[in-house]
Design a protein around this motif. Structure first.
Motif, PDB file in Angstrom:
ATOM      1  N   CYS A 153      51.745  92.120 -26.203  1.00 23.13           N
ATOM      2  CA  CYS A 153      50.899  93.317 -26.543  1.00 23.13           C
ATOM      3  C   CYS A 153      49.657  93.315 -26.032  1.00 23.13           C
ATOM      4  O   CYS A 153      49.128  94.292 -25.475  1.00 23.13           O
ATOM      5  N   GLU A 182      57.837  96.831 -33.570  1.00 22.26           N
ATOM      6  CA  GLU A 182      57.528  98.125 -33.335  1.00 22.26           C
ATOM      7  C   GLU A 182      56.197  98.350 -32.348  1.00 22.26           C
ATOM      8  O   GLU A 182      56.366  99.415 -31.336  1.00 22.26           O
ATOM      9  N   ASN A 183      55.339  97.442 -32.529  1.00 22.13           N
ATOM     10  CA  ASN A 183      54.215  97.420 -31.636  1.00 22.13           C
ATOM     11  C   ASN A 183      54.418  97.177 -30.315  1.00 22.13           C
ATOM     12  O   ASN A 183      53.989  97.982 -29.350  1.00 22.13           O
ATOM     13  N   SER A 238      56.759  99.955 -28.718  1.00 24.71           N
ATOM     14  CA  SER A 238      56.048 101.336 -28.458  1.00 24.71           C
ATOM     15  C   SER A 238      55.287 101.109 -27.162  1.00 24.71           C
ATOM     16  O   SER A 238      54.878 102.302 -26.361  1.00 24.71           O
ATOM     17  N   ARG A 239      55.038  99.872 -26.623  1.00 25.31           N
ATOM     18  CA  ARG A 239      54.279  99.826 -25.448  1.00 25.31           C
ATOM     19  C   ARG A 239      55.248  99.959 -24.198  1.00 25.31           C
ATOM     20  O   ARG A 239      54.735  99.994 -22.956  1.00 25.31           O
TER      21      ARG A 239
END
Length: 193
Positions: free
Chosen positions: A157, A186-187, A190-191
């Protein structure tokens, strides 16, 4: 972000003796665009069809210029349908247009192994510098490997954020189920979706 679920094989078959990817921090030779390059993986050898045409078109768009409209580019499909071929073709084409580009092609597993080695050697700054400061194009294959690996997803991330903010190109390839059903954090999800 472009995704495509290709369902057609991609002849010709990969080189039976490809150069193994190493975890070393070396660079490709002057004749090779990146470590681990398979010279058979070029757009001219890719068979584009009805179901993988969008993935191929998006890959060619990325290969025309760093920081294309598809950034990051995610290509996900079942195993054996040409994801690695397209990813390496992107790297080769970008290198052919600009030999000064620093292109890193890695599998997610080798990325993790390299990260662990740098942590053990207490040399994480050089690991971060390699992926965040000197990399122009990151091609990360087999991203399904990051499932359940929280620390690896967190590092990715941060790396993706820095590369994208600096106008660098990111290409992610993997055999992933749809968003919300792939077991990714989730992080991270989402990317990439």
């Amino acid at each position: 972000r472009a995704t495509d679920e290709a369902d057609e094989p991609t002849p010709p078959s990969p080189n039976p003796n490809p150069k193994p990817e190493t975890g070393t921090v070396g660079t490709a030779s002057p004749k090779e665009p990146f470590l681990g390059w398979n010279p058979r993986f070029r757009f001219s050898n890719f068979v584009s069809g009805r179901t993988n045409g969008f993935a191929c078109s998006a890959a060619k768009e990325v290969a025309r210029q760093v920081q294309s409209q598809y950034n990051p580019l995610l290509i996900h499909a079942p195993t054996g349908l040409g994801k690695s071929h397209l990813g390496q073709a992107i790297g080769y084409q970008l290198f052919a247009g600009n030999e000064n580009l620093q292109i890193l092609w890695k599998t997610a597993e080798s990325f993790l192994a390299e990260m662990i080695r740098h942590i053990e050697e207490k040399d994480i700054p050089s690991f971060k510098a390699r992926y965040r400061d000197t990399c122009d194009v990151l091609i990360l294959d087999d991203i399904q490997f990051v499932k359940g690996k929280t620390a690896l997803q967190a590092e990715l991330c941060h790396t993706l954020d820095i590369l994208l903010n600096r106008g660098k190109q990111v290409v992610l390839l993997g055999n992933l189920p749809a968003r919300g059903r792939n077991g990714l954090d989730e992080n991270f999800e989402s990317r990439i979706f």
